[in-house]
Design an enzyme around this catalytic site. Structure first.
Site, PDB file in Angstrom:
ATOM      1  N   GLU A 302       0.821  -1.214   0.000  1.00 45.06           N
ATOM      2  CA  GLU A 302       0.000   0.000   0.000  1.00 45.06           C
ATOM      3  C   GLU A 302       0.851   1.259   0.000  1.00 45.06           C
ATOM      4  O   GLU A 302       0.687   2.146  -0.843  1.00 45.06           O
ATOM      5  CB  GLU A 302      -0.931   0.002   1.209  1.00 45.06           C
ATOM      6  CG  GLU A 302      -1.860   1.208   1.277  1.00 45.06           C
ATOM      7  CD  GLU A 302      -2.872   1.201   0.153  1.00 45.06           C
ATOM      8  OE1 GLU A 302      -2.713   2.026  -0.786  1.00 45.06           O
ATOM      9  OE2 GLU A 302      -3.813   0.398   0.189  1.00 45.06           O
ATOM     10  N   ASP A 306       1.200   4.100  -3.026  1.00 40.48           N
ATOM     11  CA  ASP A 306       0.736   5.473  -2.834  1.00 40.48           C
ATOM     12  C   ASP A 306       1.854   6.485  -3.051  1.00 40.48           C
ATOM     13  O   ASP A 306       1.673   7.507  -3.728  1.00 40.48           O
ATOM     14  CB  ASP A 306       0.180   5.641  -1.417  1.00 40.48           C
ATOM     15  CG  ASP A 306      -1.064   4.813  -1.162  1.00 40.48           C
ATOM     16  OD1 ASP A 306      -1.652   4.304  -2.132  1.00 40.48           O
ATOM     17  OD2 ASP A 306      -1.450   4.674   0.013  1.00 40.48           O
ATOM     18  N   SER A 554      -7.139   1.724  -4.120  1.00 38.89           N
ATOM     19  CA  SER A 554      -5.951   2.182  -3.391  1.00 38.89           C
ATOM     20  C   SER A 554      -5.033   2.990  -4.293  1.00 38.89           C
ATOM     21  O   SER A 554      -4.300   3.867  -3.823  1.00 38.89           O
ATOM     22  CB  SER A 554      -5.178   0.984  -2.835  1.00 38.89           C
ATOM     23  OG  SER A 554      -5.896   0.344  -1.822  1.00 38.89           O
ATOM     24  N   ASP A 597     -16.438  10.831 -19.051  1.00 35.37           N
ATOM     25  CA  ASP A 597     -17.571   9.999 -18.648  1.00 35.37           C
ATOM     26  C   ASP A 597     -17.285   8.534 -18.960  1.00 35.37           C
ATOM     27  O   ASP A 597     -16.827   8.187 -20.048  1.00 35.37           O
ATOM     28  CB  ASP A 597     -18.819  10.453 -19.407  1.00 35.37           C
ATOM     29  CG  ASP A 597     -20.101   9.978 -18.758  1.00 35.37           C
ATOM     30  OD1 ASP A 597     -20.019   9.360 -17.678  1.00 35.37           O
ATOM     31  OD2 ASP A 597     -21.181  10.238 -19.327  1.00 35.37           O
ATOM     32  N   ILE A 598     -17.544   7.665 -18.008  1.00 33.52           N
ATOM     33  CA  ILE A 598     -17.337   6.226 -18.160  1.00 33.52           C
ATOM     34  C   ILE A 598     -18.708   5.579 -18.328  1.00 33.52           C
ATOM     35  O   ILE A 598     -19.582   5.733 -17.456  1.00 33.52           O
ATOM     36  CB  ILE A 598     -16.613   5.624 -16.942  1.00 33.52           C
ATOM     37  CG1 ILE A 598     -15.317   6.402 -16.658  1.00 33.52           C
ATOM     38  CG2 ILE A 598     -16.332   4.142 -17.165  1.00 33.52           C
ATOM     39  CD1 ILE A 598     -14.319   6.401 -17.780  1.00 33.52           C
TER      40      ILE A 598
END
Length: 639
Positions: A302, A306, A554, A597-598
């Protein structure tokens, strides 16, 4: 008011609480739990003479105006847009009233609690008293039991509790009571916390398909591997920060999750050479540090993800790492909030000992505090953008606890901070693919959708996940992520729909009505999420000396945070304020078309295909992915 309260009237029945004559009022059930969380079972009645550190969370002033006040500085057409508040103004506006403090003190005194035992927090938001179990049971009209966890740990709780009616309206929450641990506590003989938000396998964690032998660098192969070049091409990010002395970007990690500098350098050496040897600026909260005792994907995945992408995308702006909790006690979201918002701290800077990690470590061996106080309280400056890639299931927490925490995110918005949280990786199911049952319990075979928290808090920005479709290039539209993970999204069971998203959500529900009954999800005017999305599949990340492919919201949250930080840079360079709480702005007509837009894919879970991505906002991908040039131009046009 956004928060839904679960309060019903009952008659006072033999509680044994002795009240002075002028203050007598009937009792009401203040909170009630309908099930025992998975893994826990009632073991025995708690010993009557045992001591409980009872904590009473006082109702804060002006909570009914919270959304209105936040919109006043966040709505793009408001004359006060961008005029963020000082810390002092926040504290002054929301501190509990004198009536609230006096009413609760009076009830305790009339119930036989000596004034010398009653302690009020510095911000006047909590009252603490140390009482015996017998005293607590009389005060609250309840029975306390000890519960055992399948791990062997124990926890103290009751099924419900009562307060006098005239007191109930002045109290948010009493602890310990019906609530089960967000941080599972140690007993005196244990060597470490069983599970806090940073422990492997707890809450939201990134996923991987394993290591890769070579890195693909062509934009035509972004469907197989996502790198910085892919992200910059997808979202048209061409910008070098210039206001680095004014700007700030923070990433939150929870110990034992930690980065390895060798991993950062391995990534930087391949993708951002000028950052080799650079570390994030450490803001240690409650003993947090970049631990190296435990390594591997579960401990480093993680943080490495990040920081490698966050630091590279905002280079040369330094990134602040809010490393929260020590190796022994760990931490929860409230421990972090304590450190960046002193008004939220409980008595002497601590949290309630049954929900959050407490410092100094009551068992020894953990963080013992700093010269400034036993626990970090208002000691860390909040960055203008803060990204967190951890979450609970909303059902893990009580409505009162979630509401109290959610209000603190609104206060950060008032002060000009953008707070981002990952929306979840299990579609309409919760973490660990758990779904809800009609009694409120969570199981793998449940049929009700299980929203995540803080993603459902209306005062944060929730970030879902997309993917470059197999065989497609970055020039083609993305879809909702359906590789390894599914973008978390849906509707809250705790929070009402905020006004800023009402039009977009109502359009979705009317134009694309989901094929599910109200017994499966809450469609009765509740907060909908996510708000936006970004790529969450096939990230190339250096972890423990190898490159892995990593998946999850994440990744989506820190990437979105990085892009918003670049917008802040341009505004600060132009002498303007940071963008602060962005939701009212991005849902407004002024930002129509500012996101890609998805319209394909869905977010399966709980035995369903979940919600489909559609034109406009949807509960799989929100408003869509960032279009950086559009976002930059439109935010620069605002005052």
């Amino acid at each position: 008011m956004l928060f839904l309260r679960l309060v019903s009237l009952v008659l006072l029945s033999g509680s044994g609480v002795v009240l002075a004559e002028p203050r007598i009022s009937p009792s009401v059930i203040h909170e009630k739990r309908t099930y025992t969380p998975a893994g826990w079972s009632r073991a025995r009645r708690h010993e009557a003479s045992a001591i409980l550190p009872l904590r009473i969370g006082l109702v804060q002033s002006n909570m009914d105006k919270l959304e209105e006040l936040l919109l006043d500085v966040s709505w793009p057409e408001s004359p006060n847009y961008g005029k963020h508040w000082s810390v002092g103004k926040v504290v002054e506006t929301f501190s509990p009233s004198r009536e609230t403090v006096d009413t609760v003190r009076g009830w305790l005194g009339d119930s036989g609690i000596e004034p010398s035992r009653i302690k009020l927090s510095g911000a006047k938001t909590w009252i603490e008293i140390n009482v015996t179990v017998e005293e607590a049971e009389r005060l609250l009209g309840t029975e306390y039991h000890v519960y055992s966890h399948s791990s062997g740990k124990e926890h103290v709780a009751c099924d419900s509790y009562e307060l006098p009616e005239h007191v109930s309206k002045h109290v948010d929450i009493v602890l310990p009571s019906i609530h089960f641990d967000a941080v599972v506590k140690r007993d005196g003989g244990s060597s470490h916390t069983l599970s806090n938000i940073g422990q492997p396998g707890v809450g939201l964690v990134p996923k991987t398909t394993g290591t890769i032998s070579s890195i693909l660098t062509e934009l035509e192969t972004c469907d197989e591997q996502i790198t910085l070049a892919c992200l910059r091409a997808l979202y048209e990010v061409v910008y070098v920060p210039v206001a680095t002395s004014k700007n700030s970007f923070g990433i939150v990690e929870y110990t034992p999750q930690a980065y390895l500098q060798t991993d950062l350098d391995m990534f930087f050496g391949n993708f951002t050479p000028n950052l080799v040897g650079t570390a994030p600026t450490m803001a240690s909260i409650d003993g947090g540090y970049a631990q190296t005792e435990y390594t591997g994907f579960d401990y480093n995945g993680e943080s490495d993800l990040d920081l490698q992408y966050g630091m590279s995308l905002v280079d040369p702006l330094p990134v602040t790492l809010y490393q929260t909790g020590d190796m022994v006690e760990g931490a929860s979201f409230n421990n972090f909030l304590d450190a960046i918002d002193g008004s939220f701290c409980a008595f002497e800077g601590g949290d309630d000992p049954y929900y959050d990690a407490t410092y100094p470590d009551p068992y020894g061996g953990g963080y013992e505090g700093a010269p400034s106080g036993p626990e970090n309280c208002g000691t860390a400056t909040p960055a203008y953008v803060i990204s967190t890639s951890y979450s609970y299931n909303e059902a893990d927490l009580s409505p009162a606890y979630a509401a109290r925490q959610c209000a603190e995110y609104a206060k950060l918005g008032l002060m000009g901070t953008t707070v981002l949280y990952s929306s979840g990786d299990d579609g309409v199911a919760g973490n660990d693919d758990l779904c809800l049952n009609s009694d409120g319990s969570q199981t793998a075979n449940g049929t009700m959708f299980n929203p995540g928290f803080p993603g459902t808090c209306p005062y944060i920005t929730s970030v879902g996940a997309t993917q470059v479709n197999p065989g497609a290039s970055v020039a083609e539209p993305e879809s909702a992520c359906m590789q390894v993970i599914y973008s978390g999204g849906g509707f809250s069971n705790y929070f009402a729909m905020p006004s800023y998203q009402a039009s977009a959500v109502e359009y979705y529900l009317t134009t694309y009505p989901p094929p599910y009954s109200t017994s499966q999800y809450n469609a009765t005017g509740s907060r909908a999420f996510p708000d936006v999305s970004a790529n969450g599949a096939n990230y190339v990340v250096a972890i423990d000396g190898d490159f892995y492919l990593v998946y999850g919201t994440s990744a989506s949250s820190p990437v979105t945070g990085s892009i918003l930080t670049l917008v802040n840079d341009a505004r600060l360079a132009a002498g303007k304020s940071p963008i602060g709480f962005i939701n009212p702005t991005i849902y407004s007509s002024a930002f129509y078309g500012a996101f890609n837009d998805i319209t394909t894919g869905s977010n399966p879970g709980c035995g369903t295909i979940g919600f489909n991505a559609t034109a406009g906002w949807d509960p799989a991908t929100g408003l869509g992915t960032p279009n950086f040039p559009q976002l930059l131009a439109r935010w620069l046009a605002l005052p």
